[in-house]
Design a protein around this motif. Structure first.
Motif, short mmCIF file in Angstrom:
data_model
loop_
_atom_site.label_atom_id
_atom_site.label_comp_id
_atom_site.label_asym_id
_atom_site.label_seq_id
_atom_site.Cartn_x
_atom_site.Cartn_y
_atom_site.Cartn_z
N LEU A 197 -25.13 91.72 -55.09
CA LEU A 197 -24.15 91.71 -53.99
C LEU A 197 -23.18 90.53 -54.12
O LEU A 197 -21.98 90.68 -53.90
CB LEU A 197 -24.88 91.64 -52.64
N LEU A 198 -23.71 89.36 -54.50
CA LEU A 198 -22.82 88.19 -54.65
C LEU A 198 -21.80 88.43 -55.77
O LEU A 198 -20.62 88.10 -55.63
CB LEU A 198 -23.64 86.94 -54.95
N LEU A 199 -22.27 89.03 -56.86
CA LEU A 199 -21.34 89.31 -57.97
C LEU A 199 -20.31 90.35 -57.55
O LEU A 199 -19.11 90.23 -57.86
CB LEU A 199 -22.11 89.78 -59.21
N VAL A 252 -24.15 82.86 -59.87
CA VAL A 252 -22.89 83.57 -59.61
C VAL A 252 -21.72 82.58 -59.66
O VAL A 252 -20.66 82.90 -60.22
CB VAL A 252 -22.97 84.31 -58.25
N ASP A 253 -21.91 81.37 -59.15
CA ASP A 253 -20.85 80.35 -59.26
C ASP A 253 -20.54 80.07 -60.72
O ASP A 253 -19.38 80.00 -61.12
CB ASP A 253 -21.28 79.04 -58.58
N THR A 270 -18.62 82.87 -62.35
CA THR A 270 -17.27 83.20 -61.84
C THR A 270 -16.34 81.99 -61.83
O THR A 270 -15.13 82.15 -61.95
CB THR A 270 -17.34 83.81 -60.43
N ASP A 271 -16.90 80.76 -61.68
CA ASP A 271 -16.03 79.57 -61.73
C ASP A 271 -15.88 79.14 -63.18
O ASP A 271 -16.32 78.06 -63.57
CB ASP A 271 -16.64 78.42 -60.91
N THR A 272 -15.31 79.99 -63.97
CA THR A 272 -15.17 79.67 -65.40
C THR A 272 -13.90 78.83 -65.60
O THR A 272 -12.97 78.90 -64.79
CB THR A 272 -15.06 80.97 -66.22
N PRO A 273 -13.87 78.04 -66.68
CA PRO A 273 -12.66 77.23 -66.92
C PRO A 273 -11.41 78.11 -66.96
O PRO A 273 -11.49 79.29 -67.32
CB PRO A 273 -12.92 76.59 -68.29
#
Ligand SMILES: Cc1cc2nc3c(=O)[nH]c(=O)nc-3n(C[C@H](O)[C@H](O)[C@H](O)COP(=O)(O)OP(=O)(O)OC[C@H]3O[C@@H](n4cnc5c(N)ncnc54)[C@H](O)[C@@H]3O)c2cc1C
Length: 401
Positions: free
Chosen positions: A21-23, A316-317, A320-323
């Protein structure tokens, strides 16, 4: 063989479903495989104590009020046969003997309980409503094979799926794990609902005994009952599971001691094997272990799922928080993101299992110096605001880096 660029989630228990769900909320599609249908999971009789941090995560995901919960406002911690007790919660005593609002905790509950079955049902409904998640149940995962550009997941019907990443959320020890296999079971948790009179809403109890820790948690929608979780040596847990009700009620009353009101009835009983384990490495190239697949905690402080939820959020962070300029859906970015996850989770995964593993040992030891030390520790927890605040934050939010 069927090839997909989706992320595969192996195991659709609460941790696997929250991750999906988070993804999905961040636009990433997944396929989730679980060996059992949801109705099977809903037969589980576990009551989970959720920390305040976990409630915030679940409320954001499912909507506030979506889960039937019982708030926990105060946790009373004591040790049978020894001085010293502590209370963590929304009210604290003043030197004048009054109870006032505890500024460390604020007006909100420290946590709440939810039935595992209700949690699973709510998450499964949210998954059904989300087109970015394909849930395949019952579908058992038989194994995984790592390749430089993908990971292949083998399913019980012989199908093979090539994915960018496989997230192992299968729960306890399994074949993907190298360390922690064949963990011996020495203790079981005996679970039952107890009927008690004169309960204060929001109270929870943790009592340490020589036999093992004993906890009472408030039950959603049932103010006259509390859920007992009694961790015992395996033989004793099974004996008490079968014992006549009056005999068990006597044993419980003795364990609780004269300051507690004795229970008047015991509901159906079940036992769970306890196998605390922890893998050293949570990520291997395109495979990552989260929740109980990464660590199974002693249930003494009700922290296993809380820690697992923090695994989900962190993973998930990291995905998704990729450079700037990278896209996790391009398969080559996955191993770096997964390695970041392993590093970020190191401290929380070290401290919380160590603490929860140490408590039952500490409180079951009889030698006088240890008994004095634990009475002093409980006293310090009760009297020293800084110690109490640090401990409450650890239980509510884990270790933050
Ligand atoms: C008695 C007891 C009380 C507890 N109380 C608390 C508490 O108060 N608070 C707290 O935070 N935690 C508590 N816990 C811990 C908590 O239950 C777990 O941490 C939590 O359930 C972990 O969720 P999970 O999704 O990782 O694993 P699970 O809940 O075990 O789910 C794993 C899923 O994977 C599936 N699966 C397994 N193998 C395969 C396969 N090969 N292929 C496909 N699917 C597979 C299973 O069917 C299952 O659905 C307690 C545990 C126990 C035993």
């Amino acid at each position: 063989m069927h090839t997909t660029s989706r992320i595969a989630i192996l195991g659709g228990g609460p941790v696997g479903m929250v991750t999906a769900l988070l993804l999905a909320r961040r636009g990433i599609a997944t396929t989730l495989y679980d060996a059992r249908p949801v109705d099977d999971l809903r037969r589980d009789r576990r009551l989970l104590a959720l920390s305040r941090g976990s409630l915030q995560i679940l409320d954001a995901l499912l909507g506030a009020g979506a889960l039937p919960v019982a708030p926990i406002r105060r946790v009373h911690v004591s040790s049978r046969g020894h001085a010293g007790a502590a209370r963590l919660g929304d009210l604290v005593g003043t030197p004048a003997g009054n109870a006032v609002r505890n500024p460390e905790i604020g007006a909100k509950p420290v946590g709440a309980t939810v039935w595992y079955a209700d949690l699973v049902a709510a998450l499964a409904r949210a998954i059904d409503a989300d087109p970015r998640i394909a849930a395949e149940r019952p579908r058992r995962v038989l194994g995984v094979q790592q390749h430089p550009e993908c990971i292949r997941v083998t399913l019980d019907d012989g199908a093979e799926v090539a994915c960018a990443l496989a997230i192992d959320a299968e729960g306890g020890p399994n074949r993907h794990r190298r360390e922690g296999d064949a963990v011996p079971v020495r203790s079981h948790a005996l679970l039952a609902d107890l009927t008690l009179e004169g309960l204060a809403p929001g109270d929870a109890f943790e009592r340490f005994t020589h036999e093992g820790p004993f906890a009472l948690l408030p039950i959603p929608g049932s103010p006259q009952q509390m859920s007992m979780i009694w961790c015992l040596p395996s033989t004793l847990a099974h004996t008490r599971q079968q014992a006549p009700e009056d005999r068990l009620l006597r044993d419980i009353a003795q364990t609780l001691g004269p300051r507690f009101r004795a229970p008047t009835a015991v509901g159906p009983r079940s036992v769970f094997p306890l196998r605390p384990t922890r893998v050293d490495r949570v990520c291997e190239h395109r495979l990552v272990h989260i929740g109980n697949s990464a660590q199974v905690l002693h249930p003494v402080a009700g922290q296993g799922f809380n820690l697992g939820l923090r695994d989900c959020v962190c993973l998930v962070d990291c995905l998704t928080d990729t450079p700037a300029g990278t896209d996790i859906r391009r398969t080559r970015d996955v191993p770096a993101a997964v390695a970041r996850y392993g590093t970020t989770r190191r401290l929380d995964r070290a401290v919380v299992p160590a603490l929860t593993g140490m408590l039952p040992e500490l409180f079951s030891s009889a030698p006088l110096p240890i008994a004095m030390a634990r009475s002093a520790a409980l006293g310090a927890l009760d009297l020293l605001p800084d110690v109490r605040r640090a401990f409450a934050r650890l239980l509510m939010f884990g270790v933050r880096v």
